[in-house]
Write a protein that holds these residues in place. Sequence first.
Motif, PDB file in Angstrom:
ATOM      1  N   LEU A 294     108.876 -49.672  77.085  1.00 49.49           N
ATOM      2  CA  LEU A 294     108.333 -50.678  76.173  1.00 49.49           C
ATOM      3  C   LEU A 294     109.409 -51.288  75.288  1.00 49.49           C
ATOM      4  CD1 LEU A 294     104.987 -48.918  75.243  1.00 49.49           C
ATOM      5  CD2 LEU A 294     105.224 -51.176  76.320  1.00 49.49           C
ATOM      6  N   SER A 295     110.490 -50.565  75.061  1.00 48.60           N
ATOM      7  CA  SER A 295     111.581 -51.155  74.280  1.00 48.60           C
ATOM      8  C   SER A 295     112.231 -52.307  75.037  1.00 48.60           C
ATOM      9  CB  SER A 295     112.624 -50.089  73.941  1.00 48.60           C
ATOM     10  OG  SER A 295     113.402 -49.732  75.078  1.00 48.60           O
ATOM     11  N   PHE A 296     112.176 -52.267  76.379  1.00 49.05           N
ATOM     12  CA  PHE A 296     112.703 -53.356  77.200  1.00 49.05           C
ATOM     13  C   PHE A 296     111.675 -54.466  77.381  1.00 49.05           C
ATOM     14  CE2 PHE A 296     115.118 -49.667  79.124  1.00 49.05           C
ATOM     15  CZ  PHE A 296     116.296 -49.946  78.458  1.00 49.05           C
ATOM     16  N   ASN A 297     110.417 -54.088  77.480  1.00 43.97           N
ATOM     17  CA  ASN A 297     109.365 -55.074  77.721  1.00 43.97           C
ATOM     18  C   ASN A 297     108.133 -54.694  76.902  1.00 43.97           C
ATOM     19  OD1 ASN A 297     107.563 -56.960  78.596  1.00 43.97           O
ATOM     20  ND2 ASN A 297     107.478 -56.266  80.725  1.00 43.97           N
ATOM     21  N   PRO A 298     108.071 -55.122  75.645  1.00 47.27           N
ATOM     22  CA  PRO A 298     106.953 -54.723  74.783  1.00 47.27           C
ATOM     23  C   PRO A 298     105.628 -55.387  75.129  1.00 47.27           C
ATOM     24  CG  PRO A 298     108.413 -56.228  73.622  1.00 47.27           C
ATOM     25  CD  PRO A 298     109.091 -55.904  74.924  1.00 47.27           C
ATOM     26  N   GLN A 299     105.602 -56.224  76.147  1.00 39.32           N
ATOM     27  CA  GLN A 299     104.361 -56.882  76.555  1.00 39.32           C
ATOM     28  C   GLN A 299     103.874 -56.371  77.912  1.00 39.32           C
ATOM     29  OE1 GLN A 299     102.787 -58.995  74.371  1.00 39.32           O
ATOM     30  NE2 GLN A 299     104.439 -58.279  73.050  1.00 39.32           N
ATOM     31  N   ASP A 300     104.257 -55.177  78.283  1.00 40.45           N
ATOM     32  CA  ASP A 300     103.918 -54.622  79.597  1.00 40.45           C
ATOM     33  C   ASP A 300     102.635 -53.802  79.511  1.00 40.45           C
ATOM     34  OD1 ASP A 300     103.725 -53.440  82.053  1.00 40.45           O
ATOM     35  OD2 ASP A 300     105.814 -52.794  82.140  1.00 40.45           O
ATOM     36  N   PRO A 301     101.530 -54.280  80.061  1.00 38.89           N
ATOM     37  CA  PRO A 301     100.276 -53.528  79.961  1.00 38.89           C
ATOM     38  C   PRO A 301     100.312 -52.197  80.702  1.00 38.89           C
ATOM     39  CG  PRO A 301     100.019 -55.395  81.449  1.00 38.89           C
ATOM     40  CD  PRO A 301     101.353 -55.557  80.789  1.00 38.89           C
ATOM     41  N   VAL A 302     101.065 -52.118  81.807  1.00 42.36           N
ATOM     42  CA  VAL A 302     101.140 -50.865  82.555  1.00 42.36           C
ATOM     43  C   VAL A 302     101.783 -49.780  81.698  1.00 42.36           C
ATOM     44  CG1 VAL A 302     102.123 -49.724  84.584  1.00 42.36           C
ATOM     45  CG2 VAL A 302     101.153 -52.020  84.789  1.00 42.36           C
ATOM     46  N   ALA A 303     102.824 -50.121  80.965  1.00 41.55           N
ATOM     47  CA  ALA A 303     103.485 -49.138  80.115  1.00 41.55           C
ATOM     48  C   ALA A 303     102.541 -48.633  79.024  1.00 41.55           C
ATOM     49  CB  ALA A 303     104.747 -49.739  79.503  1.00 41.55           C
ATOM     50  N   TYR A 304     101.740 -49.524  78.456  1.00 39.29           N
ATOM     51  CA  TYR A 304     100.787 -49.084  77.434  1.00 39.29           C
ATOM     52  C   TYR A 304      99.716 -48.186  78.059  1.00 39.29           C
ATOM     53  CZ  TYR A 304     102.695 -52.126  73.835  1.00 39.29           C
ATOM     54  OH  TYR A 304     103.529 -52.698  72.904  1.00 39.29           O
ATOM     55  N   ASN A 305      99.214 -48.561  79.228  1.00 38.99           N
ATOM     56  CA  ASN A 305      98.219 -47.726  79.886  1.00 38.99           C
ATOM     57  C   ASN A 305      98.792 -46.340  80.205  1.00 38.99           C
ATOM     58  OD1 ASN A 305      95.623 -47.358  81.564  1.00 38.99           O
ATOM     59  ND2 ASN A 305      97.232 -46.972  83.063  1.00 38.99           N
ATOM     60  N   ASN A 306     100.014 -46.321  80.744  1.00 35.61           N
ATOM     61  CA  ASN A 306     100.626 -45.046  81.086  1.00 35.61           C
ATOM     62  C   ASN A 306     100.872 -44.187  79.849  1.00 35.61           C
ATOM     63  OD1 ASN A 306     100.615 -46.109  83.648  1.00 35.61           O
ATOM     64  ND2 ASN A 306     102.775 -45.719  84.052  1.00 35.61           N
ATOM     65  N   ARG A 307     101.327 -44.826  78.778  1.00 36.77           N
ATOM     66  CA  ARG A 307     101.536 -44.048  77.561  1.00 36.77           C
ATOM     67  C   ARG A 307     100.212 -43.507  77.046  1.00 36.77           C
ATOM     68  NH1 ARG A 307     104.636 -46.566  72.413  1.00 36.77           N
ATOM     69  NH2 ARG A 307     102.594 -47.525  72.041  1.00 36.77           N
ATOM     70  N   GLY A 308      99.154 -44.291  77.199  1.00 32.63           N
ATOM     71  CA  GLY A 308      97.834 -43.792  76.839  1.00 32.63           C
ATOM     72  C   GLY A 308      97.450 -42.578  77.662  1.00 32.63           C
ATOM     73  N   ASN A 309      97.788 -42.585  78.948  1.00 34.93           N
ATOM     74  CA  ASN A 309      97.502 -41.435  79.800  1.00 34.93           C
ATOM     75  C   ASN A 309      98.225 -40.185  79.300  1.00 34.93           C
ATOM     76  OD1 ASN A 309      95.913 -42.989  81.494  1.00 34.93           O
ATOM     77  ND2 ASN A 309      97.540 -43.338  82.991  1.00 34.93           N
ATOM     78  N   ALA A 310      99.506 -40.346  78.945  1.00 34.54           N
ATOM     79  CA  ALA A 310     100.274 -39.207  78.447  1.00 34.54           C
ATOM     80  C   ALA A 310      99.723 -38.718  77.107  1.00 34.54           C
ATOM     81  CB  ALA A 310     101.744 -39.581  78.320  1.00 34.54           C
ATOM     82  N   GLU A 311      99.338 -39.650  76.251  1.00 32.32           N
ATOM     83  CA  GLU A 311      98.752 -39.261  74.968  1.00 32.32           C
ATOM     84  C   GLU A 311      97.419 -38.555  75.179  1.00 32.32           C
ATOM     85  OE1 GLU A 311     100.804 -42.953  72.484  1.00 32.32           O
ATOM     86  OE2 GLU A 311      98.862 -43.194  73.492  1.00 32.32           O
ATOM     87  N   ALA A 312      96.644 -39.003  76.151  1.00 31.45           N
ATOM     88  CA  ALA A 312      95.393 -38.315  76.467  1.00 31.45           C
ATOM     89  C   ALA A 312      95.675 -36.900  76.961  1.00 31.45           C
ATOM     90  CB  ALA A 312      94.613 -39.106  77.514  1.00 31.45           C
ATOM     91  N   GLY A 313      96.720 -36.752  77.782  1.00 31.50           N
ATOM     92  CA  GLY A 313      97.085 -35.418  78.246  1.00 31.50           C
ATOM     93  C   GLY A 313      97.451 -34.510  77.086  1.00 31.50           C
ATOM     94  N   ALA A 314      98.059 -35.085  76.054  1.00 31.76           N
ATOM     95  CA  ALA A 314      98.436 -34.325  74.862  1.00 31.76           C
ATOM     96  C   ALA A 314      97.283 -34.224  73.866  1.00 31.76           C
ATOM     97  CB  ALA A 314      99.643 -34.968  74.189  1.00 31.76           C
ATOM     98  N   ARG A 315      96.115 -34.722  74.219  1.00 30.43           N
ATOM     99  CA  ARG A 315      94.912 -34.711  73.387  1.00 30.43           C
ATOM    100  C   ARG A 315      95.082 -35.544  72.115  1.00 30.43           C
ATOM    101  NH1 ARG A 315      93.739 -33.198  77.827  1.00 30.43           N
ATOM    102  NH2 ARG A 315      92.549 -31.310  78.338  1.00 30.43           N
ATOM    103  N   GLN A 316      95.887 -36.579  72.217  1.00 26.39           N
ATOM    104  CA  GLN A 316      96.060 -37.521  71.099  1.00 26.39           C
ATOM    105  C   GLN A 316      95.137 -38.713  71.366  1.00 26.39           C
ATOM    106  OE1 GLN A 316     100.274 -38.437  70.854  1.00 26.39           O
ATOM    107  NE2 GLN A 316     100.859 -36.290  70.980  1.00 26.39           N
ATOM    108  N   TRP A 317      93.857 -38.514  71.133  1.00 27.16           N
ATOM    109  CA  TRP A 317      92.857 -39.465  71.610  1.00 27.16           C
ATOM    110  C   TRP A 317      92.907 -40.795  70.871  1.00 27.16           C
ATOM    111  CZ3 TRP A 317      91.498 -38.317  76.170  1.00 27.16           C
ATOM    112  CH2 TRP A 317      91.418 -36.972  76.560  1.00 27.16           C
ATOM    113  N   GLN A 318      93.130 -40.770  69.580  1.00 28.85           N
ATOM    114  CA  GLN A 318      93.194 -42.032  68.834  1.00 28.85           C
ATOM    115  C   GLN A 318      94.368 -42.878  69.315  1.00 28.85           C
ATOM    116  OE1 GLN A 318      91.123 -43.381  66.899  1.00 28.85           O
ATOM    117  NE2 GLN A 318      89.874 -41.838  65.887  1.00 28.85           N
ATOM    118  N   ALA A 319      95.517 -42.253  69.527  1.00 28.52           N
ATOM    119  CA  ALA A 319      96.686 -42.988  70.016  1.00 28.52           C
ATOM    120  C   ALA A 319      96.423 -43.525  71.412  1.00 28.52           C
ATOM    121  CB  ALA A 319      97.916 -42.083  70.017  1.00 28.52           C
ATOM    122  N   ALA A 320      95.759 -42.718  72.255  1.00 31.99           N
ATOM    123  CA  ALA A 320      95.453 -43.160  73.611  1.00 31.99           C
ATOM    124  C   ALA A 320      94.524 -44.365  73.598  1.00 31.99           C
ATOM    125  CB  ALA A 320      94.817 -42.014  74.403  1.00 31.99           C
ATOM    126  N   ILE A 321      93.498 -44.315  72.760  1.00 28.51           N
ATOM    127  CA  ILE A 321      92.565 -45.438  72.658  1.00 28.51           C
ATOM    128  C   ILE A 321      93.294 -46.707  72.252  1.00 28.51           C
ATOM    129  CG2 ILE A 321      90.662 -46.366  71.272  1.00 28.51           C
ATOM    130  CD1 ILE A 321      89.484 -43.500  71.263  1.00 28.51           C
TER     131      ILE A 321
END
Length: 282
Positions: A147-174
Motif C-alpha cells: 500500500l505504500s507503493f499503491n495506496p489505491q489498491d483494493p486488493v491490498a486493502y482486502n488482503n490486509r483485512g484478511n490478515a487482520e481478521a486472522g489476528a482477530r482485529q475485527w474493527q480494523a478488518a471491517i
Amino acid sequence: MVRRVYRWLGWKIAIAALTLVCCLGWLPPAAASKISDFPRAEALTEESLADLESLYQAALAATQNGNFVLAEDIWTQAIALFPENPASWSNRGNARMSQNKLQAALEDYNQSVTLAPDLPDPYLNRGVVFERLEDWDAAIADYNQALSFNPQDPVAYNNRGNAEAGARQWQAAIADYQHAVDLAPAYAAARANYTLALWQNGDLPAAIRQMRNLIRKYPQFADMRAALTAALWQTGQRGEAESNWFAAVGLDRRYKDLTWVQQIRRWPPVAVEALDNFLAIR
C-alpha cells in the motif's frame, strides 16, 4: 487472494487459479514495466525472448488448467533462462503455493521482492503465504508495504483485512474491507469479507442485509448463499435457510466441509459455529 500471474513483456496480468476464496473479485491492472528495465535484460537475444514468450504461454495454459506441477516446472525453465526477472520467481511461487508448498513459495517470493523491491505485487503474494502460515504480523507488514507503493489498491486493502481478521482485529478488518469496496464497488469478494466481519463484530442484521444484496446481484454466489443459510438458521428462518443451502451446495459442495470453510475459506468463528449448528441438525 494471490494477486496475479506476471508477464515479463509488460507485466500483463492473468488471474492465478488459486482457490483461496470465491473468484468474484475484481483485479485492477498493474503498472506497466518493460523487460529492458530489468538488470542484464539487454543481454537477452531475440531467440531467448521468443523462448521466454513461449514458456509464458505454456505456463499460463497450465495454470488455467489447474496443472500447477507443470506450471512450476515451466516457471523453473523461465528462471533458468532469465533469473533476474522477478515475475518468473513470483509466478513460480504462485504455482508452489497452489500445491501447498508454502516454504518453497516463500523462498520464491523473497527472491522476487529482492529483485523488485519497489513493486507492490510480490509483497501481496508473499503476504498470502504469511497468512497461510498464520504469521499475521508479517502478512500485515507486507500489505502495508504494498500500500505504500499503491495506496489505491483494493486488493491490498482486502488482503490486509484478511490478515487482520486472522489476528482477530475485527474493527480494523471491517475498515479495510470497506475501503476495498469503496475503491472497487464491483469487488464482490471484499464485500463478502466485509459482510462476514460485520457478523463477527455483532451486527447480524446488517450482515444479513448485505448477504441478501450480494445474492440479488450475484445469484450464483455460493459463499454468500452458504453464509445466509447459517445466518437465517440462527435467526429461526429455517425454510429460507434450507432453500439457500440447496443453492449453495449445488454451486460449490465444499461448503459441506466445515474444515474447509474454517481453515481455507476462513470464515470468522461466529459464522463457522452457525454453519456447524445447521449441519449438525440436518
